[in-house]
Design a protein around this motif. Sequence first.
Motif, short mmCIF file in Angstrom:
data_model
loop_
_atom_site.label_atom_id
_atom_site.label_comp_id
_atom_site.label_asym_id
_atom_site.label_seq_id
_atom_site.Cartn_x
_atom_site.Cartn_y
_atom_site.Cartn_z
N ALA A 186 -60.12 -17.13 -11.94
CA ALA A 186 -61.49 -17.45 -12.36
C ALA A 186 -61.88 -18.89 -11.99
O ALA A 186 -63.00 -19.31 -12.25
N GLY A 187 -60.93 -19.64 -11.42
CA GLY A 187 -61.23 -21.02 -11.04
C GLY A 187 -61.06 -22.02 -12.17
O GLY A 187 -61.47 -23.17 -12.04
N GLY A 188 -60.46 -21.61 -13.27
CA GLY A 188 -60.21 -22.52 -14.40
C GLY A 188 -58.83 -23.14 -14.27
O GLY A 188 -57.92 -22.82 -15.03
N PHE A 189 -58.68 -24.03 -13.30
CA PHE A 189 -57.36 -24.55 -12.95
C PHE A 189 -56.73 -25.40 -14.04
O PHE A 189 -55.53 -25.26 -14.31
N ASP A 190 -57.50 -26.29 -14.66
CA ASP A 190 -56.93 -27.12 -15.73
C ASP A 190 -56.48 -26.26 -16.90
O ASP A 190 -55.40 -26.49 -17.47
N GLU A 191 -57.29 -25.27 -17.26
CA GLU A 191 -56.93 -24.37 -18.37
C GLU A 191 -55.71 -23.53 -17.99
O GLU A 191 -54.86 -23.26 -18.84
N ALA A 247 -47.91 -25.57 -9.70
CA ALA A 247 -48.15 -26.13 -8.36
C ALA A 247 -49.30 -25.41 -7.68
O ALA A 247 -50.18 -26.04 -7.07
N GLN A 248 -49.31 -24.08 -7.80
CA GLN A 248 -50.38 -23.29 -7.18
C GLN A 248 -51.75 -23.64 -7.77
O GLN A 248 -52.70 -23.86 -7.04
N ALA A 249 -51.84 -23.69 -9.09
CA ALA A 249 -53.11 -24.04 -9.74
C ALA A 249 -53.55 -25.45 -9.34
O ALA A 249 -54.74 -25.69 -9.08
N SER A 250 -52.59 -26.37 -9.29
CA SER A 250 -52.90 -27.75 -8.89
C SER A 250 -53.37 -27.81 -7.44
O SER A 250 -54.27 -28.59 -7.11
N TYR A 251 -52.77 -27.00 -6.59
CA TYR A 251 -53.13 -26.93 -5.17
C TYR A 251 -54.59 -26.46 -5.03
O TYR A 251 -55.37 -27.06 -4.30
N ASN A 297 -58.46 -28.66 -3.87
CA ASN A 297 -59.10 -28.16 -2.64
C ASN A 297 -58.09 -27.78 -1.56
O ASN A 297 -58.25 -28.11 -0.39
N GLN A 298 -57.06 -27.07 -1.96
CA GLN A 298 -56.02 -26.57 -1.07
C GLN A 298 -55.38 -27.67 -0.24
O GLN A 298 -55.14 -27.53 0.96
N GLN A 299 -55.08 -28.77 -0.91
CA GLN A 299 -54.37 -29.89 -0.29
C GLN A 299 -53.08 -30.13 -1.08
O GLN A 299 -53.07 -30.01 -2.30
N ILE A 300 -52.03 -30.49 -0.35
CA ILE A 300 -50.77 -30.86 -1.01
C ILE A 300 -50.73 -32.38 -1.10
O ILE A 300 -50.55 -33.06 -0.10
N MET A 304 -48.80 -19.86 2.68
CA MET A 304 -50.26 -19.83 2.81
C MET A 304 -50.78 -21.17 3.34
O MET A 304 -51.63 -21.21 4.23
N HIS A 305 -50.26 -22.26 2.80
CA HIS A 305 -50.70 -23.59 3.23
C HIS A 305 -50.42 -23.79 4.73
O HIS A 305 -51.28 -24.30 5.46
N ASN A 306 -49.24 -23.38 5.17
CA ASN A 306 -48.90 -23.51 6.59
C ASN A 306 -49.72 -22.56 7.45
O ASN A 306 -50.12 -22.93 8.56
N PHE A 307 -50.01 -21.37 6.95
CA PHE A 307 -50.83 -20.42 7.70
C PHE A 307 -52.23 -21.00 7.90
O PHE A 307 -52.76 -20.99 9.02
N ILE A 308 -52.81 -21.54 6.83
CA ILE A 308 -54.15 -22.16 6.93
C ILE A 308 -54.13 -23.30 7.94
O ILE A 308 -55.08 -23.49 8.69
#
Length: 167
Positions: A47-52, A75-79, A83-86, A113-117
């Motif tokens: 749902a895009g509620g990453f902090d929650e 890690a995934q939620a934080s990523y 904005n899909q940055q490590i 996924m990150h490497n694919f992008i």
Amino acid sequence: QSMSAEQQEQNRQTQMMAYINELQKHIDENPDDSEAWYNLGQTLVGAGGFDEAIAAFEQVIRIEGEHADLIGAIAQASYYKNNQQIDEQVQSLIDRALALDINDPSTNILLGMHNFIGQEYQQAIDYWQRVIDANKQGVNIAALQEAVSEAKSRLNLPVNKGDEKNN
């Protein structure tokens, strides 16, 4: 009559919010139900509620202790939140998860996924293949095999018969 894409998305959002509310009510009555907290975290990521979501995964850690899949989920939620940055924080979480379990699915899928992008297809294949080979319960191996096939095709590598789904 079929619904428009917009109506379908609205329905999906409504169902997701109803599920989140249902989980939160359940958790209010059962604050140590780690499975409910985990499901809440996963749904909140969707749902895009990453902090929650991160807060929900931290509750699972409070109940069950630190496990690779939970650190990987954070890690995934934080990523996604980033904005899909490590960045340093995400990398630190990835390192912690992989130190606990080098084959952790959520962390390896994230890295794939990150490497694919980033069009680093061979690295993506390596991360996804690690998860496929570990063959852990609850992992959608067919979807990963499909992703590996797509990465291989982008590298013009032969796709193994076992990699592609039968049509």
